[in-house]
Design an enzyme around this catalytic site. Sequence first.
Site, PDB file in Angstrom:
ATOM      1  N   ARG A  18      -0.087   4.624 -12.736  1.00  0.00           N
ATOM      2  CA  ARG A  18      -0.244   4.555 -14.187  1.00  0.00           C
ATOM      3  C   ARG A  18      -1.700   4.382 -14.632  1.00  0.00           C
ATOM      4  NH1 ARG A  18       4.358   3.596 -17.434  1.00  0.00           N
ATOM      5  NH2 ARG A  18       2.851   3.531 -19.155  1.00  0.00           N
ATOM      6  N   HIS A  43      -4.538  -1.471   3.947  1.00  0.00           N
ATOM      7  CA  HIS A  43      -4.986  -0.326   4.741  1.00  0.00           C
ATOM      8  C   HIS A  43      -5.693   0.657   3.812  1.00  0.00           C
ATOM      9  CE1 HIS A  43      -3.940   2.640   8.220  1.00  0.00           C
ATOM     10  NE2 HIS A  43      -5.015   3.050   7.564  1.00  0.00           N
ATOM     11  N   GLU A  70      -6.549  -2.930   7.966  1.00  0.00           N
ATOM     12  CA  GLU A  70      -6.252  -1.830   8.887  1.00  0.00           C
ATOM     13  C   GLU A  70      -7.024  -0.587   8.476  1.00  0.00           C
ATOM     14  OE1 GLU A  70      -1.546  -2.798   9.853  1.00  0.00           O
ATOM     15  OE2 GLU A  70      -2.076  -1.075   8.600  1.00  0.00           O
ATOM     16  N   HIS A 190       5.378  -0.930  11.561  1.00  0.00           N
ATOM     17  CA  HIS A 190       5.745   0.411  11.097  1.00  0.00           C
ATOM     18  C   HIS A 190       7.271   0.577  11.124  1.00  0.00           C
ATOM     19  CE1 HIS A 190       4.084   4.294   9.746  1.00  0.00           C
ATOM     20  NE2 HIS A 190       5.292   4.733  10.078  1.00  0.00           N
ATOM     21  N   HIS A 214       6.275  -1.197   3.527  1.00  0.00           N
ATOM     22  CA  HIS A 214       7.142  -0.259   2.803  1.00  0.00           C
ATOM     23  C   HIS A 214       8.559  -0.804   2.641  1.00  0.00           C
ATOM     24  CE1 HIS A 214       8.435   3.712   1.362  1.00  0.00           C
ATOM     25  NE2 HIS A 214       9.529   3.495   2.065  1.00  0.00           N
TER      26      HIS A 214
END
Length: 238
Positions: A18, A43, A70, A190, A214
Amino acid sequence: MTKLSVNINKIATLRNSRGGDVPNLVQVAKDVQRFGGQGITVHPRPDERHIRYQDVFDLKSVVSTEFNIEGNPVQKFMDLVLKVKPEQVTLVPDAEEAITSNAGWDTIKHRDYLKEIISEFKSNGIRTSIFVDPDPEMVKGAVETGTDRIELYTEEYARQFAKGNKDGVKPYKLCAETAIDLGLGINAGHDLSLSNVEYFQKNVPGLLEVSIGHALIAESLYQGMEYVINQYLSLLRS
């Protein structure tokens, strides 16, 4: 227990969509820690499509737990890390166009390159970790670079676990045992999630830290961040 470092890249992605400052990344980092998170991971990539380089400087003053940065050690990234001096830097060989990290280092092929970079970070008091695939030979190569830790790339474990194949953890267990024998600390990350992190933690010895972003952010959309963080902490207690 295994520590939980929360990767807040996805918060930055939402903010950037946005063009403003909502959600506020600094406030989210404060809240993650208030909810019990034991580290903040970012990251930054060269195109700054989620975490911006300025974000890293802004976060440094509010991260009171462990700050983990990272990235691929290009010169711009190295300059950033050496200025901020986080508790940990995790080296990831991701290409600029990659959507997300998708492979670990070939620690044998890139030994000298990694050794030089790691030496510079360690001389500045920064703990180092390098992203590796679940291959004992890559773990053995990692110790030659002088790194403090490895981060096991867990995408394949998550894929196999989702199919019901719990034997998918075996290569990670073997790598962890190899790392312990060599005196390396062990991180992982991950595609770890509430559904698979407990089994991984209970079957991979010596696991010091997981970095989760995530899945944790997606789960928090439904259940609330404070609740989700505390669920992870409960699962990671040994």
